[in-house]
Design an enzyme around this catalytic site. Sequence first.
Site, short mmCIF file in Angstrom:
data_model
loop_
_atom_site.label_atom_id
_atom_site.label_comp_id
_atom_site.label_asym_id
_atom_site.label_seq_id
_atom_site.Cartn_x
_atom_site.Cartn_y
_atom_site.Cartn_z
N HIS A 256 0.83 -1.21 0.00
CA HIS A 256 0.00 0.00 0.00
C HIS A 256 0.86 1.25 0.00
O HIS A 256 0.48 2.29 -0.52
CB HIS A 256 -0.89 0.01 1.26
CG HIS A 256 -2.11 -0.84 1.10
ND1 HIS A 256 -2.77 -1.40 2.15
CD2 HIS A 256 -2.80 -1.20 -0.01
CE1 HIS A 256 -3.82 -2.08 1.70
NE2 HIS A 256 -3.84 -1.97 0.39
N ARG B 159 -8.78 2.80 -14.55
CA ARG B 159 -8.72 1.40 -14.10
C ARG B 159 -9.71 1.23 -12.96
O ARG B 159 -9.48 1.72 -11.87
CB ARG B 159 -7.31 1.06 -13.61
CG ARG B 159 -6.25 1.03 -14.70
CD ARG B 159 -4.89 0.79 -14.07
NE ARG B 159 -3.88 0.32 -15.01
CZ ARG B 159 -2.85 1.05 -15.42
NH1 ARG B 159 -2.71 2.28 -15.01
NH2 ARG B 159 -1.96 0.53 -16.25
N ARG C 120 -12.34 1.30 -18.09
CA ARG C 120 -12.12 -0.11 -18.40
C ARG C 120 -12.94 -0.97 -17.44
O ARG C 120 -12.97 -0.69 -16.25
CB ARG C 120 -10.63 -0.42 -18.27
CG ARG C 120 -10.30 -1.84 -18.62
CD ARG C 120 -8.82 -2.04 -18.69
NE ARG C 120 -8.20 -1.99 -17.38
CZ ARG C 120 -6.90 -2.12 -17.19
NH1 ARG C 120 -6.09 -2.24 -18.22
NH2 ARG C 120 -6.40 -2.08 -16.00
N GLU D 66 -4.00 -6.40 -26.01
CA GLU D 66 -2.98 -6.87 -25.06
C GLU D 66 -2.50 -8.27 -25.42
O GLU D 66 -1.38 -8.65 -25.12
CB GLU D 66 -3.58 -6.90 -23.65
CG GLU D 66 -3.93 -5.52 -23.12
CD GLU D 66 -4.76 -5.58 -21.85
OE1 GLU D 66 -4.29 -5.09 -20.83
OE2 GLU D 66 -5.87 -6.12 -21.89
N ASN E 42 1.75 -2.67 -21.82
CA ASN E 42 2.36 -3.39 -20.69
C ASN E 42 2.16 -4.89 -20.88
O ASN E 42 3.09 -5.68 -20.75
CB ASN E 42 1.70 -2.97 -19.36
CG ASN E 42 1.82 -1.49 -19.13
OD1 ASN E 42 2.63 -0.82 -19.75
ND2 ASN E 42 1.00 -0.98 -18.23
N ASP E 43 0.92 -5.26 -21.18
CA ASP E 43 0.66 -6.68 -21.38
C ASP E 43 1.07 -7.14 -22.77
O ASP E 43 1.59 -8.24 -22.93
CB ASP E 43 -0.83 -6.97 -21.15
CG ASP E 43 -1.12 -7.16 -19.68
OD1 ASP E 43 -0.34 -7.87 -19.02
OD2 ASP E 43 -2.10 -6.59 -19.18
N ARG F 200 6.09 -9.29 -16.69
CA ARG F 200 6.41 -7.87 -16.51
C ARG F 200 6.85 -7.51 -15.09
O ARG F 200 7.38 -6.44 -14.85
CB ARG F 200 5.21 -7.01 -16.94
CG ARG F 200 3.95 -7.25 -16.15
CD ARG F 200 2.75 -6.66 -16.86
NE ARG F 200 2.16 -5.57 -16.11
CZ ARG F 200 0.97 -5.03 -16.38
NH1 ARG F 200 0.26 -5.47 -17.40
NH2 ARG F 200 0.50 -4.06 -15.66
N CYS G 93 -2.23 3.07 -24.06
CA CYS G 93 -2.35 3.45 -22.65
C CYS G 93 -1.39 2.70 -21.73
O CYS G 93 -1.53 2.76 -20.52
CB CYS G 93 -3.79 3.27 -22.18
SG CYS G 93 -4.32 1.56 -22.25
#
Length: 755
Positions: free
Chosen positions: A363, A470, A506, A604, A627-628, A638, A675
């Site tokens: 966190h 997200r 998303r 992705e 990223n994916d 990743r 993105c």
Amino acid sequence: MLETLRSIVQSVNGASGLKEAVDLIVRGVKDAMAVDVCSVYLAGPDKDYVLMATDGLNPSAVGKVRLKYDEGLVGLIGLRQEPLNLINPADHPRYAYFSETGEERYHSFLGVPIIHYRKVLGVLVVQQREYRRFGNDEEAFLVTVSAQLAGAITHVAAGADSIGLLASPTDRTGFIHGVRGAPGVAIGTIVMPDPLGNLLDVPDREVSDPKAEERAFRKAILLVQEELEAGSVRMSNVLPRETRALFDVYVMLLGSERLISDTVERIHAGMWAPAALRETIFDHVRVFEQMEDPYLRARAEDIRDIGRRILLRLHGDADAAQARKYPKKCILVGDEIGVGQVAEVPVERLAGIVCVRGSKMSHIVIVAKALGIPAVMGLGDLPLSRLDGHSIVVDGYKGRVSINPKPAVLKEFRRLVKQERKLSKELDELHGLPAEALDGARMSLYVNAGLLSDVKPALKSGAEGVGLYRTEFPFMVRQSFPSEDEQYKIYREVLQSFAPKAVIMRTLDVGGDKPLPYFPIAEDNPYLGWRGIRFTLDHPEIFLVQLRAMLRANVGLQNLRILLPMVSRIDEVDSALALLDRAHEELQEEGFHLVAPMVGVMIEVPAVLYQAEAFLQRVDFLSIGTNDLTQYLLAVDRNNPRVASLYDSLHPAVLQAIDDLVQKAHRFNKSVSLCGEMAGDPAAVILLLGMGVDILSMSAPSLPRVKWVIRSFTRQHAVDLLSRVMGMEDVRAIRAFLNAELDKAGLGSLVRAGK
Ligand code: PEP
Ligand code: MG
């Protein structure tokens, strides 16, 4: 043998410094192999190997015997990077004799290199009096020991060097490497959270009045609850609301029935409250630590922090901790740092966070990003007790720190901090200007929000919209799936804050590295598993609630776009669109006046590249999740630091995929946004401008930097550079080429801290 190996590695991992570590190695290996000598040579500062420890040779030779990289058998092993197994080593042409070692008595020699991530750290040698060749199994054992110890040596060496435990430093830069938490650089003074709350130090004690003990414990719980609520209020000006919800998670854990009843039970069984608390907290911690799910595992940190706070209150010392004087630039350093501990430091004095344990899932990383300060995680075994008050530099870009930095490092970081400040001021001036290339070509710059940041910085950044909201985060910080109304409120606030600018929301993308605390998914290959749309289509009751909440939130605003994650098959899109239609119809029947939002899919999964046309016929836009996409195209996890150097979105295959996709989408008159993190990578931005990507969506702090790149090139120049890059085969050459182009355009400061 396996047991022996494990126990040597374990003891070395627990060593407090390099000296102790190498001594443990030589003793352990000598005993395990029943040889006459075991020695460790480590690469020293002057391109030489230094004898760091020996059990068998003359101890006075330690630190004195030094062999150049091309000298002696040790040098040869380092050079060839393979074992050397010899009878009578003195006969070997490369043999170099050092009289102070007394090694002339030994007639058999086996040496293996110690290698960590391709780097030779040193050489491990065993010797014996008799004339014999070491057996294959002995050689295999030594190679295995050496491979296992390489990581531990690296860590202990760096830690020891940087706090001056070593006479002869092994790491010239003095940096200790961890995991990147939050970006940025900082110089400051180490502040350790109050040690009084260390549960491990609580002694056992019998109790005479359990009732009084229980009262004290319950009072402590109440006080901590109040303290956390006050912390949440104190942070309300600097932390976004979603991030502050982490305090609520704490308060809830604190009120957990088990935590209270288990402790009370122990008190009534005769323990005094601090020890009863210690046992209960460690029970809970153990349960969390054993969980497969990385998110839940990371919650063990929160439990420990809560235990520390209750203990402080039991001791009645918390007020003293509150009254503590903090230096001007505090770098909070701890085994683990809890959200509550951050709230104790006056926010204007907090410059960085360093956690010895912890992970990207902590966190605290979310909090650091929200505060705009660097964080470095997972530093391994640091001798923490000696660090309070020392000076430190933190490099969140590279995930490294230097404790008591050398004057040259300090000087360099002063320059970097200054330049970061200057750069962000300069970039502020671009705020009202469009992302327009020198020849007038436009790109739209959007921000990513939801998971790690919030609407406020996104709004301030001058973004033209939200390119990726997200929705996982509101799901992750709760204890059960949020209701339709709860979701509605969150989505409405986001859509309203940005209206009339577009917000691409998303649908829930859990699974992979984004688990839900209350819905653990245990899988061998989570990235190839039940993720994103696969999960939501299997749970239409969850998906429909989310779609309904989104559609309701859009009433009267009309700036919602819906994005489907982790799509790999056409029927997934068809099913999702059918569910969307259903939600739409239901709401209309309920009297809502809806306008159908545009719908897009995330690119992705590589399979989609080969069916792009079929997808384009069904949706309104594409959004490339690099990223994916990079992870799946290159088969590189990743989040795995071992293969991190192989993960680069400038790989020719990734570039080819994006370029093809943009062309196909434009043939269908559909827009393409990008993105992933790549959108904020200045080198990549040149190519994306050349490819004609319509929208780049990135974290708010990246936006001004990307705008600066776009405003410094013409589209034609970017197209020319793209065609040169498309002719290149090697990802490193591509990055070097683009960095050089950024330098030529006067933007070198974007690709490294400082100019
Ligand atoms: C991506 O995969 O590029 C992306 C933006 O999604 P996430 O990082 O949330 O998986
Ligand atoms: Mg993704």
